[in-house]
Design a protein around this motif. Structure first.
Motif, mmCIF file in Angstrom:
data_model
loop_
_atom_site.group_PDB
_atom_site.id
_atom_site.type_symbol
_atom_site.label_atom_id
_atom_site.label_comp_id
_atom_site.label_asym_id
_atom_site.label_seq_id
_atom_site.Cartn_x
_atom_site.Cartn_y
_atom_site.Cartn_z
ATOM 1 N N MET A 1 0.774 -1.109 0.012
ATOM 2 C CA MET A 1 0.286 -0.227 -0.092
ATOM 3 C C MET A 1 0.823 1.029 -0.360
ATOM 4 N N THR A 2 0.176 2.017 -0.854
ATOM 5 C CA THR A 2 1.552 2.900 -0.880
ATOM 6 C C THR A 2 0.367 4.719 0.052
ATOM 7 N N ASP A 3 1.663 5.579 0.845
ATOM 8 C CA ASP A 3 1.215 6.048 2.199
ATOM 9 C C ASP A 3 1.582 7.697 0.959
ATOM 10 N N ASP A 4 0.284 8.443 1.754
ATOM 11 C CA ASP A 4 0.049 9.657 1.825
ATOM 12 C C ASP A 4 1.099 10.327 1.951
ATOM 13 N N LYS A 5 1.669 9.665 2.789
ATOM 14 C CA LYS A 5 3.641 11.108 3.673
ATOM 15 C C LYS A 5 4.490 10.558 1.933
ATOM 16 N N ASP A 6 4.157 9.607 0.707
ATOM 17 C CA ASP A 6 5.052 9.520 -0.288
ATOM 18 C C ASP A 6 4.766 10.449 -1.018
ATOM 19 N N VAL A 7 4.138 11.237 -0.991
ATOM 20 C CA VAL A 7 3.540 12.290 -1.624
ATOM 21 C C VAL A 7 3.830 13.156 -1.503
ATOM 22 N N LEU A 8 4.184 13.678 0.145
ATOM 23 C CA LEU A 8 4.946 14.579 0.175
ATOM 24 C C LEU A 8 6.125 14.793 0.106
ATOM 25 N N ARG A 9 6.893 13.679 0.337
ATOM 26 C CA ARG A 9 8.221 13.427 -0.519
ATOM 27 C C ARG A 9 8.307 14.023 -1.536
ATOM 28 N N ASP A 10 7.516 13.068 -2.294
ATOM 29 C CA ASP A 10 7.557 13.139 -4.008
ATOM 30 C C ASP A 10 7.332 14.551 -4.550
ATOM 31 N N VAL A 11 6.680 15.125 -3.335
ATOM 32 C CA VAL A 11 6.230 16.692 -3.984
ATOM 33 C C VAL A 11 8.002 18.015 -3.435
ATOM 34 N N TRP A 253 -7.904 16.839 0.237
ATOM 35 C CA TRP A 253 -6.837 16.327 0.319
ATOM 36 C C TRP A 253 -5.442 16.581 -0.955
ATOM 37 N N LEU A 254 -6.257 17.631 -2.147
ATOM 38 C CA LEU A 254 -4.934 17.907 -2.445
ATOM 39 C C LEU A 254 -4.171 19.239 -1.796
ATOM 40 N N MET A 258 -0.540 18.682 -1.639
ATOM 41 C CA MET A 258 -0.229 19.032 -2.872
ATOM 42 C C MET A 258 0.130 20.163 -2.656
ATOM 43 N N TRP B 589 -8.130 8.349 -9.087
ATOM 44 C CA TRP B 589 -7.335 10.138 -8.396
ATOM 45 C C TRP B 589 -6.177 9.247 -7.933
ATOM 46 N N ARG B 590 -6.079 8.879 -6.701
ATOM 47 C CA ARG B 590 -5.383 8.730 -6.109
ATOM 48 C C ARG B 590 -4.025 8.023 -6.489
ATOM 49 N N PHE B 594 0.177 9.080 -8.191
ATOM 50 C CA PHE B 594 1.032 7.932 -7.202
ATOM 51 C C PHE B 594 2.163 8.221 -8.473
ATOM 52 N N LEU B 597 3.481 10.817 -10.563
ATOM 53 C CA LEU B 597 4.700 11.870 -9.476
ATOM 54 C C LEU B 597 5.812 11.041 -9.999
ATOM 55 N N ARG B 600 7.162 12.007 -13.430
ATOM 56 C CA ARG B 600 7.480 13.492 -13.626
ATOM 57 C C ARG B 600 8.942 13.268 -13.204
ATOM 58 N N THR B 601 9.049 12.137 -11.819
ATOM 59 C CA THR B 601 10.780 12.115 -11.323
ATOM 60 C C THR B 601 11.332 11.637 -11.986
ATOM 61 N N ASP B 821 -2.377 7.829 7.863
ATOM 62 C CA ASP B 821 -3.243 7.277 7.586
ATOM 63 C C ASP B 821 -2.938 5.702 9.052
#
Lengths: 275, 1202
Positions: A1-11, A253-254, A258, B589-590, B594, B597, B600-601, B821
């Motif tokens: 499962m991908t974590d929403d935290k990873d989005v913060l890191r990628d951003v 969420w955005l 983001m 959307w989620r 992912f 991104l 993009r990277t 979460d």
């Protein structure tokens, strides 16, 4: 499962490979090599270009050097916009590296703000954060923070310390569980094709009926032209951090994941490339 | 968020019963809607109520574990030379069928079901188990004569024999209102009931689930229900408790508080309630706070009392506690209420006087029991959103006025079912009429119209009369109340008198003429009309409440409640907690974000990695002042400066060094630790010092960690968080633990997890287990079990079951090292014990004056440490007291009625009765404390557990169910259904019958289920398979050398058990055709706990492991040399400890490149056993080598400490 935290890191760790070249009319003592750099998307041009400045100053006479400014294909680049936004708005869909022209003369007073020191950037950055928190929490969170917390946000950005920044910024992204979201979403919408700098309005993350507002809802409300379609095809791209989130993405969420470090969602509307 | 959900019960003015969950947002109509109620009193496991027929009902929640009761009787026989053993007994003998004592005649057919709410589970059968040993066929035990000691072996002089017959009965009326049937003589029956209150479960835990049920009859008499407990939910009889006056209402707290109100307006308080006397002894009287207005209603909690006086003012009683149940004085509170109710945690709810809304008292804390403000609960009714619900409410309203409930019900259902009614709906005008009136109108058209209309009509005069009465002088007040509340005969008008209170609010709405309504409307259109009208109200009209009970509702400071915001459009099911993946996580959307991104990277970075970074990464240093447990003698805390330097390597990875600067003989010195060598950082909260220990492999060997202490908890957590993050970064560990992770728990309840390297179990060079890196996960648990598909469950000290959510971090691990979460609030409760010691002397008998050489008169278990009630603190600042000190009657050896245990002298073995030789005695006091923390855990309510086991691995696909077995804290064996990787919490429990309580369970990779009973014997469950998850029957396995067993663990094929003396045994001779095996082989001693994994690897928590400084208890050890042909292994490798309590390696199926284990490994191992005998003999010496032991009793002061 991908974590929403990873989005913060990628951003946070988004980088734009950039090639800086000196403007041809600048007077130099010898020819200047282009300078290549990975620019953090979430930072500001004048905050991360000390090396660029040093590099080009070496070939110039001292008296020719005044305030540095940057331009891309004729457009002066506003240092007070995050780098990622500038790129998305002006240079999406172009070949990399991003080619930026460096100027030391003829500062375009009507287009750009002066930036004499990093204090100016810090003041601008903190002002944005405070404005965002006014929208999100009636300024309650930012006002409850100590001075050192404010400093930590800025130092985190300045030194590219993700953990240091998010240790504090996390608090700015919280909301009471019974509210389901922020009071208003701090966002700015930029359009490459208009003169108007940006659109900013009050917009709630939750509809009165309780449904989550989506990116599409936001655009329909404040910038309907962005999502109008011709022949069933959307003529524009809605870009955040170099990606096109689906219009179904919940705006809350955005905003949490983001936003730029200044706590705003900077959304670019650009024409869709024809090919 | 994951507070165990509990329910608030309420009755609306139409008698409908609703519940509101602490995690819910809507009032839900009680499942059993056949009856209307006027009173309910809830506790966690059930709710008692008085329905409109004045009968008492109990509503026991359904659960996966049945309520069952074992009936037993004995068959007795005597030997005679002619017929051998036969039924012919001597005239002086006992009955042929009797109870255990032989004094009571009881034949098999003399047993009947106690009430219609029970059913037999099976027929009578003979118990073939005596004291954990299987008896000879037929279950007979033999003796020389009655009464005597019985043995299972027949001897030459065995003249009598007996055997036990057992039969189970099961309580079936769950999730419905079960009428309490009285077996008493009709003339001794109480008159109709008027009020009821349930509590007292904290008074004693024997028998299990004991409750105090108190009721008040219409004549003002108080009744106590005898013998209400878990296996007797209805209780047996009503006993009259005399009172100094006529009682109106009664309230019973969870512990020993019991208050009631008298007609005259005073309160009476029961005194002398304790474990030996749950009914109490005497009453004292407390006057009303105001002389003009008597007390109308009272509600009590653990140590609080609230009351409402006749003028609707709310009062809080000061100074109430166990020793002074009457308290000292009243304080007036803001707000006017109809009634108040005190729930768990002393939380308070009330029904507003003006609006009939339910209010929750905000800010009630242990230090501020009276709370701060009232806040209205605005939750809507589930039924407001659906038409069926509305029509049900219509029914109830109608029924309320009729005598015949059943007829009326069916009549209106018919109306609602008329399809035309739905189509008429939009055309109907919105009506301002109250539902009550509509109900009355509906009834008016029904078969009981005459009764209903006539019942309705007298209401108005009565209201006006009441209005006059309240306006009149105080002397009239009593009359008025009596009129409202004390009808002695249940004739229609008298009944109306009490319902008029509930209907008072109806008057607020414009009154429509009942007759005109009845004239113009047909039944079906009325049904539709009222639906439309309710929908009109739905949004802004809140329900009107008559009664609320918080006795089963647990709210604490940390529970976010959704009761105070109007429900939004999101459906409650989306908002309710669920372990399954939420829609947001699977949304397109989620996924797109992912994916984009990462694209993009790739696009922006892949070809440009050689570019220079714009921002240089510099060294980052955190410094601070801490204390250090210095490493030279005398050891003590000394002030040090500490600096953590973080570097970023050229590869972008961080590494860090921790420097500790100290003074040694006025010389500046330092020690340093590379954080990539640190194997674990453990919080050590004791001595009121905020300290932590830092281990490296070397320091684990020495059992001598670096110990540091911070001045404040916050400061310590900042350091812990940072050091943990740095350790993880330097080892490139982030995100949730893998499915193979090894989990362990310290004796402090802290949870650690380690990623196993493939070299841990196999390979040319085994990785020593002191090199394992452990990181902490938030939460507080007693044990954890896992499997290789990522299903992880834990059990708290309070026996609550928790399922792992897939998150990481929590606890002090804040920010980025913690997942956003899947982290929820988690709490746990445990007891702190102290001992009261006394010595006998000839003058005063037992007294607290000891000999000068004696232990402290108040001490810890060892007697070495003085522990008084006042100086004993919760285990750490994270814990807070949640009870007062109480006498604990459960210590091993038993106690007398006052909790004392006797012995000849300190310290000795104690027994529960006084003998001539005893000169000292002690008793144990307990006090509960609670920790509230957070972590990746969600509660699996409602069954509380003692042990669990998850099938270690199966090659099945992700969708297939994972076998999970458990033992409830009552000893029931349970099998969890519906456990999958997506839904690790599963769906429901399947009860597996046993003849005695069990304590340990384990399921192996091939569905081999082994279990240990409380009497120390082992059992094997036959025929368990995916298609038959509960198997078919138990096979008794004799224990090794008469040892009493306490734990079993089954790996791939290996079965190990642990006995109560710490010996570890391996089961020999197990083959697929003979899964029970043949004999027990001793493996090691000094073992506290063990875990056998899917590779048949053996890990244990060992005691008395020697380190270079001291002995340590509770050390993680790994069995070395375990091979298919050598399943018992050769020797122990020592890892982290002491202070460890539990480990599970059942997730670790990571095999090194040893090559796949052949599928026939088990046969091979069994077949080749014979041939290997010689070699195994050679190794026996080695394998039997005990775990290192030393006689020295020096405690390991550096360990976590148990």
């Amino acid at each position: 499962m991908t974590d929403d935290k990873d989005v913060l890191r990628d951003v946070w760790f988004g980088r734009i490979p950039t090639c800086f070249t000196l403007y041809q009319d600048e007077i130099t003592e010898r020819e200047a090599d282009p300078y290549y750099l990975l620019l953090p998307r979430i930072s500001y041009l004048t905050l991360v270009t000390d090396k660029v400045k040093k590099h080009f100053q070496k070939v110039m006479r001292q008296e020719e050097v005044s305030e540095i400014w940057f331009e891309y294909e004729g457009t002066p680049l506003k240092w007070h916009y995050p780098i990622g936004l500038l790129f998305d708005l002006h240079a999406s869909n172009t070949a990399l590296p991003w080619s930026i022209t460096v100027h030391f003369k003829n500062f375009p007073e009507k287009d750009l703000l002066h930036c004499h020191s990093k204090d100016v950037i810090e003041a601008h950055f903190m002002a944005c954060i405070k404005e965002a928190d006014a929208l999100k929490h009636k300024s309650q969170v930012i006002n409850e923070m100590q001075k050192k917390d404010h400093k930590q946000l800025w130092m985190g950005l300045q030194n590219d310390k993700f953990e240091q920044f998010w240790a504090i910024n996390r608090k700015l992204m919280e909301y009471p569980p019974e509210d389901n979201g922020f009071r208003y979403i701090p966002f700015r919408i930029y359009q490459a094709t208009t003169e108007r700098p940006f659109i900013q309005k009050l917009f709630r993350p939750i509809a009165s009926g309780g449904q989550l507002h989506t990116l599409g809802d936001l655009l329909k409300d404040v910038c309907p032209s962005a999502i109008t379609t011709e022949d069933g095809e959307q003529k524009t791209q809605v870009m955040i951090h170099g990606i096109e989130p689906m219009l179904e993405t919940p705006i809350q969420w955005l905003s949490e994941h983001m936003s730029y470090p200044d706590n705003f969602l900077h959304i670019s509307i650009i024409p869709r490339p024809t090919d | 968020m994951a507070m165990p959900s509990s329910l608030l019960w309420a009755v609306d003015i139409f008698g409908r019963v609703y519940t509101l969950s602490t995690v819910g947002q809507y009032w839900e109509l009680c499942k059993d809607t056949q009856l209307e109620f006027k009173r309910v009193s809830a506790v966690k496991q059930c709710c008692w109520g008085i329905a409109c027929d004045h009968q008492v009902y109990t509503y026991v929640f359904s659960g996966d574990v049945p309520i069952r009761y074992q009936e037993e009787t004995y068959e007795n026989q005597r030997w005679n030379p002619v017929g051998g053993f036969c039924e012919k007994l001597l005239p002086s003998d006992r009955w042929q069928w009797s109870d255990v004592s032989g004094l009571k005649y009881q034949q098999l057919d003399s047993f009947t079901l106690p009430s219609p709410h029970w059913e037999w589970e099976s027929d009578w059968y003979v118990d073939e188990n005596i004291g954990g040993e299987p008896t000879e066929k037929g279950g007979w035990t033999y003796a020389i004569d009655f009464p005597s000691t019985y043995t299972k072996d027949k001897r030459w002089n065995s003249c009598v024999r007996r055997r036990r017959w057992i039969r189970y009965r099961r309580y079936k009326s769950r999730d419905i209102w079960a009428k309490i049937v009285s077996h008493d003589e009709p003339d001794q029956l109480p008159d109709p009931f008027n009020d009821i209150s349930v509590g007292g479960w904290e008074i004693t835990d024997e028998p299990l689930g004991r409750l105090s049920v108190w009721a008040v009859s219409l004549q003002g008499r108080v009744w106590y229900r005898e013998n209400v407990c878990h296996h007797n939910p209805e209780g047996s009889t009503w006993s009259l408790v005399t009172t100094p006056g006529e009682v109106v209402q009664i309230s019973c707290g969870p512990y020993d508080l019991l208050w009631a109100t008298l007609w005259e307006g005073q309160a009476i308080v029961r005194e002398g309630i304790d474990r030996n006397n749950p009914q109490g002894i005497s009453w004292s009287t407390v006057e009303s706070p105001s002389s003009e207005n008597g007390i109308m209603h009272v509600s009590v909690g653990v140590d609080v009392v609230w009351c409402v006086t006749k003028d609707r003012k709310v009062w809080f009683r000061r100074g109430v506690n166990s020793h002074n149940p009457c308290g000292t004085s009243w304080i007036e509170m803001v707000g006017e209420m109809m009634m108040v109710t005190v729930g768990l945690n002393n939380q308070v709810w009330g029904i507003g006087c003006d609006d009939r809304a339910i209010y929750f008292r905000q800010g009630v804390t242990p230090s501020e029991l009276s709370g701060k403000t009232w806040k209205a609960i605005v939750s809507g009714r589930e039924s407001d959103r659906s038409q069926t619900g509305s029509s049900t409410s219509l029914l109830s309203a109608g029924c309320f006025f009729t005598d015949d409930i059943q007829n009326q019900t069916s009549a209106v259902i018919q109306g609602d079912a008329d399809p035309s009614s739905d189509t008429e709906l939009p055309g109907l005008p919105p009506s301002p009429a109250s539902p009550a009136l509509l109900g009355a109108a509906a009834a008016g058209d029904g078969p009981a119209s005459q009764a209903a209309t006539s019942a309705r009509l007298p209401v108005d005069p009565l209201h006006s009369e009441q209005g006059e009465a309240t306006a009149a002088s105080a002397s009239n007040d009593k009359d008025n109340l009596e009129m409202n509340k004390s009808p002695a005969n249940p004739n229609p008008s008298a009944e109306l008198q009490w319902i008029n209170i509930d209907l008072k609010e109806a008057q607020k709405h414009p009154v429509l003429s009942v007759s005109s309504f009845a004239d113009t409307s047909s039944l079906s259109s009325l049904g539709a009309f009222s639906v439309g009208a309710e929908d009109q109200y739905g949004a802004d009209e809140h329900p009107l409440w008559a009664w609320v009970s918080g006795g089963g509702c647990l709210v604490d400071l940390h529970s976010p409640l959704k009761w105070f915001t109007a429900p939004s459009g999101l459906s409650s099911s989306v908002q309710s907690l669920s372990l399954s993946i939420t829609p947001a996580q699977t949304a397109a959307w989620r996924k797109q974000i992912f994916q984009q991104l990462s694209e993009r990277t790739k696009r922006e970075l892949e070809n440009f990695r050689h570019y220079e970074q714009a921002i240089e990464q510099s060294v980052w240093v955190k410094t601070g002042a801490l204390q250090w447990w210095r490493n030279w003698k005398p050891h003590k805390w000394m002030d040090v400066r500490v600096a953590l330097e973080q570097f970023t390597g050229s590869d972008g990875m961080r590494d860090s060094i921790l420097f500790i600067y100290y003074m040694y003989h006025e010389e500046k010195k330092y020690i340093h630790v590379f954080l990539n060598e640190v194997t674990i950082i453990v919080e050590v909260l004791n001595e009121a010092k905020h300290s932590f220990a830092l281990y490296t492999p070397e320091r684990t060997k020495q059992r001598w960690p670096i110990r540091l202490a911070a001045a404040t908890e916050q400061e310590m957590h900042d350091w812990l968080s940072l050091l943990n993050m740095s350790c993880c970064e330097s080892r490139r560990i982030q995100g949730p633990p893998s499915h193979h992770a090894i989990w362990s728990v310290t004796c402090k309840g802290d949870i650690f997890v380690s990623e196993p390297s493939p070299e841990l179990e196999a390979g040319p060079q085994l990785m020593p287990c002191d090199q394992m890196f452990w990181r902490q996960v938030g939460g507080h648990l007693r044990l954890i079990e896992s499997n290789s598909r990522g299903v992880v469950w834990g059990i708290g000290y309070d026996h609550t079951a928790w399922a792992y959510t897939g998150g990481y971090g929590g606890g002090f691990i804040q920010g980025l090292a913690s997942s956003a979460d899947n982290i929820y609030t988690q709490s746990d409760v445990k007891c702190v014990y102290i001992y009261e010691n006394q010595r006998w002397n000839p003058v005063t008998g037992y007294s607290s004056r000891g000999l000068p050489t004696d232990r402290y008169m108040w001490s810890d278990a060892s007697g070495l440490q003085e522990c008084t009630k006042t100086n004993t603190k919760p285990p750490s600042p994270q814990w807070s007291w949640v009870s007062d000190w109480y006498i604990d009657f459960s210590p091993a050896g038993g106690t007398d009625r006052e909790g004392w245990q006797y012995a000849a002298d300190f310290p000795a073995s104690y027994h529960g009765h006084k003998t001539m030789k005893d000169f000292v005695r002690r008793r144990r006091w307990a006090r509960k404390c609670k920790i509230v923390t957070n972590g990746p855990w969600l509660e699996v309510p409602p069954v509380t557990l003692w042990d669990i086991s998850i099938i270690p691995s199966s090659d099945a696909d992700d969708e297939e169910a994972v076998a999970l077995w458990a033992i409830s804290d009552k000893g029931d064996v349970l099998c969890r259904l519906g456990v999958t990787q997506q839904n690790p919490a599963g769906t429901s429990w399947l009860h597996v019958g046993t003849d005695q309580p069990f304590i340990s369970i384990s399921i192996g990779a091939f569905y081999q289920v082994w279990a240990i009973a409380r009497d120390g014997s082992a059992f094997y469950r036959g025929s368990v398979s995916p298609n038959k998850p509960a198997g078919d029957c138990w096979y008794h396995i004799p224990s090794p050398q008469k040892q009493k067993l306490k734990q079993v663990s089954v790996g791939r094929t290996s079965v190990f058990v642990l006995d109560k003396n710490g010996n570890l045994w391996y089961r020999q001779g197990i083959t697929p055709s003979y899964p029970q095996g043949s004999t027990w082989d001793h493996v090691s001693n000094n073992i506290r706990k063990m875990s056998v994994g899917p590779l048949d690897q053996v890990w244990v928590i060992a005691d008395k492991v020697q380190g270079s400084h001291s002995l340590s208890c509770g050390t993680v050890c790994h069995r070395i040399g375990v091979q298919p042909l050598e399943p018992k292994g050769l020797s122990w490798d020592y890892g982290i400890g002491g202070g460890w309590e539990h480990i599970t390696v059942r997730g670790n199926a990571t095999e090194a490149s040893r090559g796949a284990v052949p599928d026939t490994a088990e046969e091979n191992s069994a077949a080749s056993k014979e041939g290997e005998d010689e070699e195994s003999k050679r190794k026996t010496e080695h394998s039997k080598a005990p775990l290192m032991v030393s006689e020295s009793q020096e405690l390991d002061r550096n360990s976590v400490n148990c």
